[in-house]
Design a protein around this motif. Structure first.
Motif, mmCIF file in Angstrom:
data_model
loop_
_atom_site.group_PDB
_atom_site.id
_atom_site.type_symbol
_atom_site.label_atom_id
_atom_site.label_comp_id
_atom_site.label_asym_id
_atom_site.label_seq_id
_atom_site.Cartn_x
_atom_site.Cartn_y
_atom_site.Cartn_z
ATOM 1 N N ASN A 171 0.940 -1.015 -0.083
ATOM 2 C CA ASN A 171 -0.076 0.549 -0.043
ATOM 3 C C ASN A 171 0.451 1.685 -0.421
ATOM 4 O OD1 ASN A 171 -2.088 1.529 0.039
ATOM 5 N ND2 ASN A 171 -2.814 0.584 1.569
ATOM 6 N N GLY A 172 0.705 1.996 -0.213
ATOM 7 C CA GLY A 172 1.361 3.758 -0.289
ATOM 8 C C GLY A 172 0.231 5.061 0.117
ATOM 9 N N GLN A 173 1.563 5.711 0.423
ATOM 10 C CA GLN A 173 0.128 7.377 0.075
ATOM 11 C C GLN A 173 1.717 7.969 -0.026
ATOM 12 O OE1 GLN A 173 1.026 9.443 4.816
ATOM 13 N NE2 GLN A 173 1.317 7.153 4.782
ATOM 14 N N GLU A 174 0.816 9.719 -0.972
ATOM 15 C CA GLU A 174 1.870 10.032 -0.788
ATOM 16 C C GLU A 174 1.279 11.865 -1.071
ATOM 17 O OE1 GLU A 174 1.683 9.757 -5.132
ATOM 18 O OE2 GLU A 174 0.493 11.337 -5.736
ATOM 19 N N GLN A 175 1.787 13.237 -0.204
ATOM 20 C CA GLN A 175 1.514 14.429 0.279
ATOM 21 C C GLN A 175 2.451 15.448 -0.577
ATOM 22 O OE1 GLN A 175 -1.234 15.521 4.175
ATOM 23 N NE2 GLN A 175 1.124 15.889 4.214
ATOM 24 N N GLU A 176 1.523 16.108 -0.852
ATOM 25 C CA GLU A 176 2.827 17.930 -0.787
ATOM 26 C C GLU A 176 2.193 18.463 0.206
ATOM 27 O OE1 GLU A 176 4.127 20.934 -3.861
ATOM 28 O OE2 GLU A 176 2.672 19.309 -4.940
ATOM 29 N N THR A 177 2.989 19.606 1.270
ATOM 30 C CA THR A 177 2.432 20.593 2.175
ATOM 31 C C THR A 177 3.297 21.509 1.567
ATOM 32 O OG1 THR A 177 2.099 18.896 3.435
ATOM 33 C CG2 THR A 177 2.211 21.030 3.933
ATOM 34 N N THR A 178 2.521 22.422 1.459
ATOM 35 C CA THR A 178 2.413 23.964 0.943
ATOM 36 C C THR A 178 2.517 24.751 2.089
ATOM 37 O OG1 THR A 178 2.835 23.291 -1.019
ATOM 38 C CG2 THR A 178 2.725 25.759 -0.925
ATOM 39 N N SER A 179 3.256 25.916 2.880
ATOM 40 C CA SER A 179 3.170 26.676 3.564
ATOM 41 C C SER A 179 3.607 27.961 3.478
ATOM 42 C CB SER A 179 3.167 26.121 5.221
ATOM 43 O OG SER A 179 3.163 27.426 6.580
ATOM 44 N N ILE A 180 3.159 29.037 3.855
ATOM 45 C CA ILE A 180 3.878 30.650 3.684
ATOM 46 C C ILE A 180 3.150 31.087 4.481
ATOM 47 C CG2 ILE A 180 3.300 30.814 1.011
ATOM 48 C CD1 ILE A 180 1.262 32.032 1.603
ATOM 49 N N ALA A 181 3.768 31.910 5.590
ATOM 50 C CA ALA A 181 3.501 32.900 6.718
ATOM 51 C C ALA A 181 4.185 34.168 6.660
ATOM 52 C CB ALA A 181 4.009 31.743 7.873
ATOM 53 N N ALA A 182 3.646 35.243 7.830
ATOM 54 C CA ALA A 182 4.460 36.574 7.627
ATOM 55 C C ALA A 182 4.139 36.687 8.858
ATOM 56 C CB ALA A 182 3.686 37.347 6.958
ATOM 57 N N PHE A 183 5.636 36.953 9.465
ATOM 58 C CA PHE A 183 5.018 36.928 10.876
ATOM 59 C C PHE A 183 6.391 38.194 11.606
ATOM 60 C CE2 PHE A 183 9.037 34.808 9.792
ATOM 61 C CZ PHE A 183 10.111 35.149 10.577
ATOM 62 N N PHE A 184 5.970 38.553 12.975
ATOM 63 C CA PHE A 184 6.421 40.149 12.766
ATOM 64 C C PHE A 184 6.543 40.349 14.858
ATOM 65 C CE2 PHE A 184 6.069 44.471 14.609
ATOM 66 C CZ PHE A 184 6.691 44.880 14.499
ATOM 67 N N SER A 185 7.764 40.369 15.489
ATOM 68 C CA SER A 185 7.524 40.850 16.726
ATOM 69 C C SER A 185 8.389 42.524 16.329
ATOM 70 C CB SER A 185 8.381 39.638 17.235
ATOM 71 O OG SER A 185 8.566 40.420 18.915
ATOM 72 N N GLY A 186 7.938 42.734 17.307
ATOM 73 C CA GLY A 186 8.461 44.135 17.990
ATOM 74 C C GLY A 186 8.346 44.634 19.515
ATOM 75 N N ASP A 187 8.917 45.125 19.843
ATOM 76 C CA ASP A 187 9.287 45.989 21.264
ATOM 77 C C ASP A 187 9.302 47.314 21.283
ATOM 78 O OD1 ASP A 187 10.244 43.198 22.082
ATOM 79 O OD2 ASP A 187 12.333 42.907 22.108
ATOM 80 N N TRP A 188 9.375 47.611 22.367
ATOM 81 C CA TRP A 188 9.324 49.517 22.908
ATOM 82 C C TRP A 188 9.734 49.037 24.125
ATOM 83 C CZ3 TRP A 188 3.515 52.703 23.164
ATOM 84 C CH2 TRP A 188 4.013 54.055 23.509
ATOM 85 N N ASN A 189 10.615 49.794 24.053
ATOM 86 C CA ASN A 189 12.066 50.032 26.041
ATOM 87 C C ASN A 189 10.971 51.220 25.986
ATOM 88 O OD1 ASN A 189 13.520 47.693 25.158
ATOM 89 N ND2 ASN A 189 14.560 48.512 23.343
ATOM 90 N N LEU A 190 10.034 51.551 26.841
ATOM 91 C CA LEU A 190 9.665 52.516 26.872
ATOM 92 C C LEU A 190 10.194 53.563 28.458
ATOM 93 C CD1 LEU A 190 5.969 51.526 28.502
ATOM 94 C CD2 LEU A 190 5.959 52.531 26.102
ATOM 95 N N ASN A 191 11.381 53.006 28.625
ATOM 96 C CA ASN A 191 12.024 53.632 29.743
ATOM 97 C C ASN A 191 13.267 52.181 29.581
ATOM 98 O OD1 ASN A 191 11.136 51.818 32.065
ATOM 99 N ND2 ASN A 191 9.383 53.722 32.171
ATOM 100 N N ASP A 192 14.034 52.268 30.710
ATOM 101 C CA ASP A 192 15.295 51.518 31.297
ATOM 102 C C ASP A 192 13.969 50.077 32.110
ATOM 103 O OD1 ASP A 192 17.113 53.219 29.884
ATOM 104 O OD2 ASP A 192 17.574 53.713 31.912
#
Length: 781
Positions: A449-470
């Motif tokens: 028996n058998g199987q096959e698969q194709e997976t296609t993934s696209i992504a956009a990611f972002f991470s930001g830091d706001w240093n308000l003070n020390d």
């Protein structure tokens, strides 16, 4: 090649040690959900209260600063508001031979070898487990090597070779890493290309005929502009089981790794690195003791088709000996290529990571652990993976900092398998046609028996830091993921005789495809009351797409589809330094709240069709606590300890777990591979001896009982267990370039057996490795 970590700048002690010791004491025994947060809260409260103990004088020594890339910037681990453990110098210890040896150093992490696939790795972080090796099911935990995601469990049990650093990030990772994960990431960083002449080589000899040869050579090609690294390793062993039926040692290793890397730095602002590596694994795979009980076909036909089939009468099968009449083996080759470019534009850093992986695997698992030779499966897999990550990192401001990127991932695989001996034996007793021998099957009849698969993934990611003070920093990020899966699987096997051409089963494939997409945000904060402490908290959402599970042979009567899973994670932690930089105390509490948690279960459809399916559990809450402590007791003595606590139980889990088509309420079950308590401590002492340096290292860990199957079957319950590893090393010569080490793993010889079964057919126990010892000779110049 030496570790280039610099010493941490000494600070000022801020804490009454009595309160911390009291909290640690309360964590050391089995406790309730209320006790753990109280203990950690005591540490946080005492910390924030300010200085309560005066230190007579500043220490003249401190812990080495640990730098990590968990936020895609090189930062001190104490400045990173995420739960991460880093290993660097520990990787030089001879007792750390492969990836599962790191679990003594990090809390709430459980790793073990997955014996059913070449180089297979079963891993759990904070109660989230990745233990399925079928190519159609995505791991919940990512293992990443230099930006290349190892997209399947086979081949993920990396050897400790040419490894500069390992980072373990706990919890969902999506806003900073290209490949999305809901459980965490194990980030492996290969050794540097130094652009200077250098050699790191070692020879290790040990019990069970173990022979390991490893070498890394750095070569400067153009001064400060072009350098090359060449690496090669060989790991061989006879195995720690004796097969008394075949009269030979089994369960051994046979692995080779070779490759090269180039680093080109034409200017101070640009560098390009190309890494190429081949990993060949011909090790033995499933080697297991007899677990057949009444109700299993192999046991029920004892005395009918074979003299011994049941575990109760197979007295030669135990933790050190197996009796299977057929040897399991593998022939696997993995080819990897990674191209990494960094371009420093002053205000921004641009990074590109292009990665490729090609796998060609053939492995045979003897699933009948008795001498009967009743059932085996021979797998043939081809896997091709490509990924592209583009990332921008800000450098223009200390107030606003961010990382953003795009990610593309494409995987195509083909798999088929042959089932041997099963249908022949069933035909012998009339289970196929109702008449013994009516189907005319022979000993050489195979069902394919058998199987096959194709997976296609696209992504956009972002991470930001706001240093308000020390003191205050706010963090916000998000990820968009779109994933498409195009799957085809064989609906029923086709028969042929071994040695004749294999039939084309694609004609009976059932086709499925679907696309899923989701936006997952993260928000967090960090607060520094003083230079030695940081409190951090976050809320993170995780997403894992749905799919079609392929290891079955009936896509008409059995629904192969599973839906996406979602997790919301709340985390609150503290990072703190004490005693002038000699001690680090980092406690964390968290809550993972899952919806539609994906779980794979094995259900018997008939004697000739036992299917593994993935079901979506309704709701699962995992509350946990972690504590990491590092203490430079004296200039020569270092301690490292960690504790993990997990309170995990399905709030709702409605599914058919046994194949009788009846959906039952399975709430109250414990997720697999989820110990309530775990603990680890490592002690290292270094002293001058003659013209060299003597190092003593001992590493102890203890793990609570766990279930290894989703249904919490009694046979899958592993009792609590402890493990003790140790290394004695003597370094001598200029800068300690020569090192001789003696090491022991699992010195107290603690044994446990992981139970698995193919319902109605067979059952087996895969035992862990016994005590082992060895010597290593190393040179670094």
């Amino acid at each position: 090649m030496k570790n280039s970590n610099s010493l941490m700048k000494p600070g000022t002690a801020r804490h009454a040690l009595a309160s911390a010791c009291s909290a640690r004491s309360s964590l050391s025994s089995r406790t309730s959900r209320k006790t753990i947060p109280a203990a950690l809260a005591a540490i946080v409260a005492a910390t924030l209260a300010g200085p309560t103990v005066a230190i007579a004088q500043e220490s003249t020594f401190a812990l080495e600063e640990v730098l990590v890339t968990a936020t895609r910037r090189t930062e001190s681990i104490q400045d990173v508001p995420v739960s991460v453990t880093s290993l660097t110098t520990e990787l030089q210890e001879a007792s750390l031979r492969r990836l599962d040896d790191i679990q003594s150093f990090t809390p709430n992490v459980y790793l073990r070898k997955h014996s059913s696939a070449p180089g297979g790795l079963s891993i759990a972080i904070r109660g989230v487990s990745s233990s399925e090796y079928d190519k159609s099911f995505d791991p919940s935990i990512g293992v990443i090597m230099d930006g290349l995601v190892l997209g399947t469990a086979s081949g993920s049990m990396m050897q400790n070779f040419d490894t500069k650093q390992i980072e373990v990030l706990r919890g969902p990772q999506g806003t900073l890493f290209g490949k999305n994960t809901t459980g965490g990431v194990v980030n492996i960083i290969r050794g540097d290309i130094t652009m200077e002449w250098g050699v790191d080589a070692s020879l290790a000899l040990g019990t069970d005929g173990r022979e390991e040869v490893k070498a890394v050579v750095n070569v400067p090609l153009i001064d400060d502009t072009l350098g090359m690294k060449v690496m090669v390793s060989s790991v061989q062993s006879d195995g720690y089981f004796e097969n008394v039926t075949l009269d030979k040692d089994v369960g051994g290793d046979d692995m080779q790794t070779y490759g090269a890397a180039l680093l080109w730095r034409p200017t101070e602002d640009f560098d390009l690195k190309f890494h190429y590596e081949v990993f060949e694994d011909d090790s033995d795979v499933l080697t297991a003791a007899n677990g057949n009980t009444p109700g299993a076909f192999a046991c029920d036909l004892e005395g009918v088709l074979w003299p011994v089939g049941c575990a109760s009468t197979d007295t030669a099968s135990d933790k050190d000996n197996v009796t299977g009449g057929r040897e399991s083996y593998a022939e696997a080759e993995t080819e990897m290529a990674i191209l990494t470019a960094n371009w420093d534009l002053d205000k921004f850093l641009l990074t590109s990571i292009t990665a490729y992986q090609d796998k060609d695997e053939q492995y045979l698992n003897n699933f009948d652990p008795s001498p009967a030779d009743f059932l085996y499966l021979n797998y043939f897999n081809e896997w091709e993976q490509f990924s592209q990550e583009l990332r921008i990192t800000s450098q223009f401001s200390d107030t606003i900092q961010f990382v953003g990127g795009l990610y593309y991932w494409d995987v195509a695989y083909e798999q088929y398998w042959d089932v041997g001996k099963l249908h022949y034996n069933l035909d012998r007793v009339g289970a196929i046609t109702g008449v013994p021998g009516g189907a005319g099957f022979t000993e050489n009849t195979l069902s394919t028996n058998g199987q096959e698969q194709e997976t296609t993934s696209i992504a956009a990611f972002f991470s930001g830091d706001w240093n308000l003070n020390d003191q205050w920093t706010l963090t916000a990020g998000a990820r968009y993921t779109q994933e498409e899966k195009d799957f085809s699987g064989g609906n029923g096997g086709q028969f042929y005789e071994d040695g004749s051409p294999r039939p084309d089963v694609s004609a009976v494939y059932q086709d499925f495809d679907e696309t899923w997409s989701e936006v997952t945000p993260k928000v967090g904060f960090s607060y520094r009351p003083n230079d030695d402490m940081m409190v951090f908290g976050s809320y993170t959402e995780g997403f894992k797409s749905g799919g079609y599970f392929g290891r079955q042979s009936n896509f008409v009567d059995v629904d192969a589809k599973y839906e996406p899973e979602y997790v919301n994670t709340f985390e609150l932690g503290l990072k703190s330094e004490w005693l002038g930089g000699r001690m680090i105390v980092n406690p964390t509490i968290f809550l993972n709240s899952y919806e539609d948690k994906q779980e794979s279960v094995l259900i018997p459809i008939s004697l000739t069709n036992v299917s593994t399916v993935v079901r979506n559990a309704g709701e699962l809450d995992i509350f946990g606590a972690e504590l990491e402590v590092l203490f430079q007791v004296t200039e020569a003595w270092n301690l490292r300890a960690n504790y993990g606590y997990l309170d995990a139980e399905y709030d709702s889990f409605d599914a058919d777990l046994n194949g009788d088509t009846v959906v039952t309420d399975n709430s109250g079950l414990t997720p697999r591979n989820t110990p309530e308590n775990s603990f680890g401590i490592t002690s290292t002492y270094v002293m001058q001896l003659g013209n060299g340096e003597l190092s003593l290292m001992g590493s102890y860990r203890w793990r609570d009982e766990v279930y290894t199957l989703a249904g919490n079957e009694p046979e899958s319950l592993l009792d609590s267990i402890q493990n003790l590893d140790a290394t004695i090393s003597y370094s001598f010569g200029e800068n300690g370039r020569y090192r001789v080490s003696a090491f022991g793993r699992n010195i107290t010889d603690e044994r446990e057996a992981n139970f698995a079964e193919i319902g109605g057919l067979t059952g087996w126990y895969a035992w862990n490795r016994p005590a082992s010892y060895g010597m290593e000779f190393a040179i670094s110049m």
